[in-house]
Design an enzyme around this catalytic site. Structure first.
Site, PDB file in Angstrom:
ATOM      1  CG  ASP A   7     -26.680 -12.893  15.593  1.00 39.49           C
ATOM      2  OD1 ASP A   7     -26.152 -11.747  15.491  1.00 39.49           O
ATOM      3  OD2 ASP A   7     -26.083 -13.705  16.064  1.00 39.49           O
TER       4      ASP A   7
ATOM      5  N   GLY B 268     -21.095  -6.674  22.405  1.00 38.67           N
ATOM      6  CA  GLY B 268     -22.103  -6.662  23.422  1.00 38.67           C
ATOM      7  C   GLY B 268     -23.670  -6.741  23.084  1.00 38.67           C
ATOM      8  CB  ALA B 269     -25.538  -6.376  19.954  1.00 35.86           C
TER       9      ALA B 269
ATOM     10  CG  HIS C  62     -20.988 -25.555  30.632  1.00 40.77           C
ATOM     11  ND1 HIS C  62     -19.664 -25.927  30.709  1.00 40.77           N
ATOM     12  CD2 HIS C  62     -21.205 -24.430  31.181  1.00 40.77           C
ATOM     13  CE1 HIS C  62     -19.254 -25.041  31.929  1.00 40.77           C
ATOM     14  NE2 HIS C  62     -20.140 -24.192  32.064  1.00 40.77           N
TER      15      HIS C  62
ATOM     16  CD  GLU D 282     -11.803 -15.636  17.923  1.00 43.35           C
ATOM     17  OE1 GLU D 282     -12.282 -14.289  17.750  1.00 43.35           O
ATOM     18  OE2 GLU D 282     -12.878 -16.443  18.065  1.00 43.35           O
TER      19      GLU D 282
END
Length: 696
Positions: free
Chosen positions: A328, A203-204, A628, A90
């Site tokens: 989110d 990490g939220a 996955h 990235e």
């Protein structure tokens, strides 16, 4: 320390430095003068790429005109370099006077001769493989910062490293994580302002308290830390901004025990004239506000743009894009600073297109709301009122019924950087849509592993279930040229998939972008006409950079498919490895041979008990789903889809899942969470699902 530097290469005859290559003395000469003033001065010419977003305003607009709409069709490969990476890439490279610094997956730093692509040194921060599960969105890194001869990288496991830019030797290393019992990571690029290295954490999703920190560039000592959300009221508040924020949270659910969230994991911009640092903050923890703050409230400073004093970390002002976020809808997406004429008046603004689907123009001097309009379809809100508050649609915060919100948690625009061209007046946005249905998880408890509770086995704390019914929306991805003054679309380029790369725009009337289906494209910045394109080794998620050396303009793109969407799905059979590609007009180097996926056939023949499929589904959702994907629905992204595994892999699943045989690649051991009987049920679900999908 897995460290290759110049002297070691010479002693061992590794061949990474040729007689014609840059010497440590030359590198020291060109990198030692890079400081805040140099970054500001470079913005006048943009000859080098000295900051993550090129300049402190993060415009990603180059003033170079060596490559134009007229000659870009003659562009060819100058060189490529193998990053030895199989996961997401990235990074936007930093380039100064022919020296390039770029990161691959696992936060590994590569120093390259920018003209030839020769490797100068490699620095491996040695992130433990078992740490991979502590992040939501792949073992990625967005790049480094360079300051006075030192390269700074935030490693995935939360350590900030200072590296000698000339040799690759470590100068210092500091732990940015205040509580190692929580799942903090770093994936973003640091910024350095007046000798302070500024970095946030991720990490939220897991249950942490967000903050941003500044460290002395010379010593590594922490200068300041600003928290995004309030902590335990019984312990007092760090500053007045936290006391003010606490009034917007319901303490009845003891929100501080789940951290509250708000991690600052990407966006930062700096205005040296105003002396303000702008940061974008993340989502709540847990996501579901009904569980996090049942009495409601804005929950400051989640999903906000916050202005801080970069010297002290003192809070100055904020604007909250999504009050009381429950979807989110992070505001960690790219922030761009610009001066625009709006309603006949010159305004100093910042612009952002965060996950929630609205494009914002905000006065960057004081946080005053100017405008917000949807740049994609939006169903959670009908618009914004004159005070800059969203007008929420009825039912947008449903408590029980499954509902499909657009945009979804993947965002209308995720971390992939956008760019602003002052000549066209347009912002170039990697827009997208990924359908998702969510509903409240009735079984959710903080840090509790429960079957069917989404990813709870690896520490996620969401409070939601997903896709209990099939979404109705259709996935899409496109490049959007947006007029921030008129707040309207000017042109778009449609793609076959979401999750396309970041953008770069230039004074040569060009826009560059890599795509999910493995192309690198140049567009006419004014019209959107495709002027040039080339295939690259996999889907692209990173943003390009451009720079000049000895009168020649180059364009560089780091390629490697991954990220939270890219882990599970992909739009091309080309799968890497991760590479850096550099192009110039007249370049004639041979493109490297593509590597194609071998995951073509659904797994078959693994014995299982059909009665275990249902229990296996519940275990899979709580431990495996977001890495996955759904077995057999597609053949996977950067992480294998288990429906396309070899039969031997499923039959040896106990060694992998319980024995940790693939931990160095990022697959954790679940020996403390699952039993052999659980693994048998997982096998039943994977093979049973593959068998059910095969006839279709």
């Amino acid at each position: 320390m897995k460290l290759w530097h110049w002297t070691l290469c010479v002693l061992l005859g590794a061949g990474t430095i040729s007689a014609q290559s840059l010497t440590p003395e030359q590198i020291r000469d060109v990198t030692g003068t890079i400081n805040t003033d140099a970054i500001i001065q470079n913005a006048e010419t943009t000859q080098n790429w000295l900051n993550y977003g090129l300049d402190y305003a993060e415009t990603r607009h180059s003033k170079l005109t060596g490559i134009t709409a007229e000659n870009v069709g003659d562009m060819g490969l100058a060189w490529s370099h193998n990053l030895q990476s199989r996961r997401g890439v990235e990074a936007t490279p930093i380039v100064v006077d022919g020296v390039m610094y770029v990161t691959g997956s696992w936060s590994i730093v590569h120093a390259l001769d920018a003209v030839t692509g020769e490797e100068l040194w490699v620095y491996d921060p040695e992130v433990p493989g078992e740490y991979a599960y502590k992040g939501c969105c792949d073992v990625v890194n967005r790049g480094v910062a360079l300051y006075e001869g030192v390269v700074f990288v935030g490693a995935y496991d939360g350590f900030l490293h200072a590296i000698d830019a000339a040799t690759g030797e470590r100068v210092w290393k500091v732990d940015t994580i205040e509580n190692r019992e929580m799942s903090y990571t770093i994936t973003g690029a640091p910024r350095v302002i007046d000798g302070r290295v500024i970095i946030g954490n991720g990490g939220a999703e897991f249950g942490v308290r967000g903050y941003v920190s500044a460290y002395d560039a010379t010593s590594g000592e922490m200068d300041w830390r600003w928290y995004v959300v309030p902590g335990d009221p019984a312990e007092g508040y760090e500053d007045p901004s936290m006391e003010a924020a606490a009034a917007t949270w319901d303490p009845s659910a003891e929100y501080w025990k789940a951290g509250g969230g708000g991690t600052i994991w990407d966006a930062m911009a700096y205005d040296p004239d105003l002396g303000l640092l702008y940061v974008g903050t993340g989502n709540g923890s847990p996501w579901n506000r009904h569980l996090r703050s049942p009495g409601g409230g804005n929950n400051l400073y989640l999903a906000s743009i916050v202005a801080l004093d970069p010297a002290t970390g003192e809070y100055k002002w904020h604007y909250q894009n999504t009050p009381g976020d429950t979807w989110d809808y992070t505001s960690t997406q790219h922030i761009i600073l610009a001066d625009l004429e709006i309603d006949g008046a010159a305004r100093k603004v910042l612009m952002q297109a965060p996950k929630n689907g609205f494009f914002y123009v905000i006065d960057r001097t004081n946080g005053e709301f100017i405008s917000a309009e949807p740049f994609v379809e939006v169903t959670w809100a009908t618009g914004y009122d004159e005070n800059g508050r969203p007008i929420e649609a009825e039912g947008a915060r449903s408590k029980t019924d499954p509902w499909e919100t657009i945009p979804s948690a993947y965002g209308a625009h995720n971390w992939h950087p956008m760019s602003f061209n002052p000549q066209t007046g347009l912002v170039y946005i990697p827009a997208q849509g990924v359908p998702l249905v969510q509903s409240t998880d009735p079984a959710w408890e903080l840090n509790s592993h429960k079957p069917m509770s989404t990813m709870s086995g690896v520490g996620w704390n969401l409070g939601y279930l997903f896709n209990v019914v099939a979404p109705e929306a259709t996935a899409f991805g496109h490049l959007l040229a947006w007029d921030p003054v008129a707040q309207k679309e000017v042109w778009r380029a449609e793609y076959v998939s979401p999750w396309n790369g970041g953008t770069l725009t230039t004074a040569g009337n060009l826009v560059f972008q890599g795509t999910a289906d493995g192309r690198f494209i140049a567009y006419d910045a004014a019209t959107g006409e495709v002027l040039w394109q080339t295939p690259v080794g996999s889907g692209v998620v990173a943003a390009p950079a451009t720079w000049e050396k000895d009168g020649t303009q180059y364009v560089t793109i780091a390629v490697g498919w991954g990220g939270v969407y890219g882990m599970m799905q992909r739009a091309t059979d080309r799968v890497g490895p991760g590479r850096v590609y550099t192009f110039k007009v007249g370049g004639d180097a041979a493109m490297p041979e593509a590597v194609n996926s071998e995951r073509l056939s659904l797994v078959e023949g693994v014995p299982y008990d059909p009665n275990h499929v249902g229990d296996g589904l519940a275990i899979y959702v709580s431990n495996c789903l977001f890495c996955h994907g759904v077995p057999g629905v597609n053949n996977g992204g950067g992480v294998p889809n288990l429906g396309y595994s070899d039969a031997a892999m499923l039959m040896n699943a106990k060694d992998v899942v319980l024995g940790g045989s693939l931990v160095e690649g990022g697959m954790p051991s679940f020996a403390d969470k699952l039993t052999e009987a659980d693994v048998e049920k997982l096998i039943a679900f994977v093979q049973g699902t593959a068998d059910a999908v095969r006839p279709k």
